[in-house]
Design an enzyme around this catalytic site. Sequence first.
Site, short mmCIF file in Angstrom:
data_model
loop_
_atom_site.label_atom_id
_atom_site.label_comp_id
_atom_site.label_asym_id
_atom_site.label_seq_id
_atom_site.Cartn_x
_atom_site.Cartn_y
_atom_site.Cartn_z
N TYR A 196 -8.98 6.98 -10.28
CA TYR A 196 -8.48 7.72 -9.13
C TYR A 196 -7.36 8.63 -9.61
O TYR A 196 -6.82 8.46 -10.70
CB TYR A 196 -7.99 6.79 -8.01
CG TYR A 196 -6.68 6.12 -8.29
CD1 TYR A 196 -6.63 4.90 -8.93
CD2 TYR A 196 -5.47 6.72 -7.92
CE1 TYR A 196 -5.42 4.27 -9.20
CE2 TYR A 196 -4.25 6.10 -8.18
CZ TYR A 196 -4.24 4.87 -8.82
OH TYR A 196 -3.04 4.27 -9.08
N CYS A 197 -7.01 9.62 -8.75
CA CYS A 197 -5.92 10.52 -9.13
C CYS A 197 -5.07 10.84 -7.91
O CYS A 197 -4.54 9.92 -7.28
CB CYS A 197 -6.46 11.77 -9.82
SG CYS A 197 -7.81 12.58 -8.93
N ARG A 198 -4.93 12.13 -7.59
CA ARG A 198 -3.96 12.48 -6.53
C ARG A 198 -4.57 12.48 -5.13
O ARG A 198 -3.85 12.58 -4.14
CB ARG A 198 -3.35 13.85 -6.82
CG ARG A 198 -2.40 13.82 -8.01
CD ARG A 198 -1.91 15.21 -8.36
NE ARG A 198 -1.02 15.17 -9.52
CZ ARG A 198 -0.92 16.14 -10.42
NH1 ARG A 198 -1.66 17.23 -10.29
NH2 ARG A 198 -0.08 16.03 -11.43
#
Lengths: 226, 226
Positions: free
Chosen positions: A179-181
Amino acid sequence: MWMNKRSPKDLLYEQVARIGKALASPKRLELVELLAQGEKSVELLASQAGIDMRLASAHLKALREARLVETRRDGKYIYYRLSGRDVSQLWVTLRETAEEHLVELRMALEQMTAQPDTLVSEGRESLLEKARQGEIVMIDVRPANEFSAGHLPFARSLPLDELERRLADLPADRAIVAYCRGPFCLMSDQAVALLTAKGYRARKILDGVSEWEAAGLPVEQGEPTA
Amino acid sequence: MWMNKRSPKDLLYEQVARIGKALASPKRLELVELLAQGEKSVELLASQAGIDMRLASAHLKALREARLVETRRDGKYIYYRLSGRDVSQLWVTLRETAEEHLVELRMALEQMTAQPDTLVSEGRESLLEKARQGEIVMIDVRPANEFSAGHLPFARSLPLDELERRLADLPADRAIVAYCRGPFCLMSDQAVALLTAKGYRARKILDGVSEWEAAGLPVEQGEPTA
DNA sequence: CACATATTCTAACGATTATTAGATTGTAGG
DNA sequence: CCTACAATCTAATAATCGTTAGAATATGTG
């Protein structure tokens, strides 16, 4: 109708509109999303948003005048942060409303995301449980300082630009979830592409920390363990 | 700029900013709040917002282009409505964020509301329970058609401009709790003032239907019983 | 049909906003 | 003191927005 004393009531809507105006610019929204990952200096914000520092400063001033962000000086740098958890939640709500009603946004999103089969279809709770059990490895591919400011439970910090040379840290036998932002961020896509090419079973989720938190799930803080 | 060399990511924020821009005008926010009370014609919206119908039409066009409202024609009239429950929830979230961070808004609100002791300090659930038990009488002082579009459980429709001549409908021995369109609406204050002058024990709550719903509590629909 | 009414469209104006680039302030370190 | 650098401020511009008022469109009614 029967009321002709408009001014006092107008004042109220005018104040709320200050927040609306602050959220009326694409660049400022991008800055808000970046700040939802943790406090950052003007310079860093500008470079991550791909704009001139002076323009970033102007937009941040607008956000500050709407009281959506606060500042802290440390030496030469001035660090901006969202002025509350509610601001990142407002960003999530705004983005979700846009996604719900604007077909153009959904189409642009679909075109951006590479393969839909790289997306985890599972629910958040069950994903969290699998991470707790060690059935899957959750990786946070954002820069390390964003991980420190807040990350999903049981997630490991593995920034995208270190991923390739830290592949040894990852077990080859377990499914990896990146996952990221948030839904607008492409870093997790790139991570999945890289990992898949290297033979890992990797997928991604759309959530960032704010979306996870908006769903009522817990978030943790603290430095990555080396 | 006149040139369209945006990165694909900019497109996303630009779409969300469409929603932000729609919420960047005090008048449009007022229209959204009015529409949160149920569908209304342009004429009615204009008169309730105290603006020219042509200006209202222009603002509604902006809201329609952001897909926050939808329309339905019935004869000469065109009825506008919010395009989803999420839109009124977005309005509530935006207003609450503004209240949280803008001192000016809190001060303007305090100055507008007459006496703070007319405000019910009780929690929503316990208030709902008392209404269920008949311990209190909850009255909805908005126009009748807004009541029909959605109202609090156990509430009676008693529009402000009918209140004086329908006083007989109210039991003199029970506490009365009035509500209207929300924290920015003064109708419940006026109702409390009138009722208190007539010897009733009357107080108000700040919630409108959207705020009540945002708190996760149930809302009912249907015509008032005569 | 003519007429009234609800709504939208259009043109115009001033006000506000986004962006750019140069000048300025504030801090750290020699 | 001087230099380097982060950040803000200022001025200028083009673009957009809010508001007003007149014209046009659509619907219902006599």
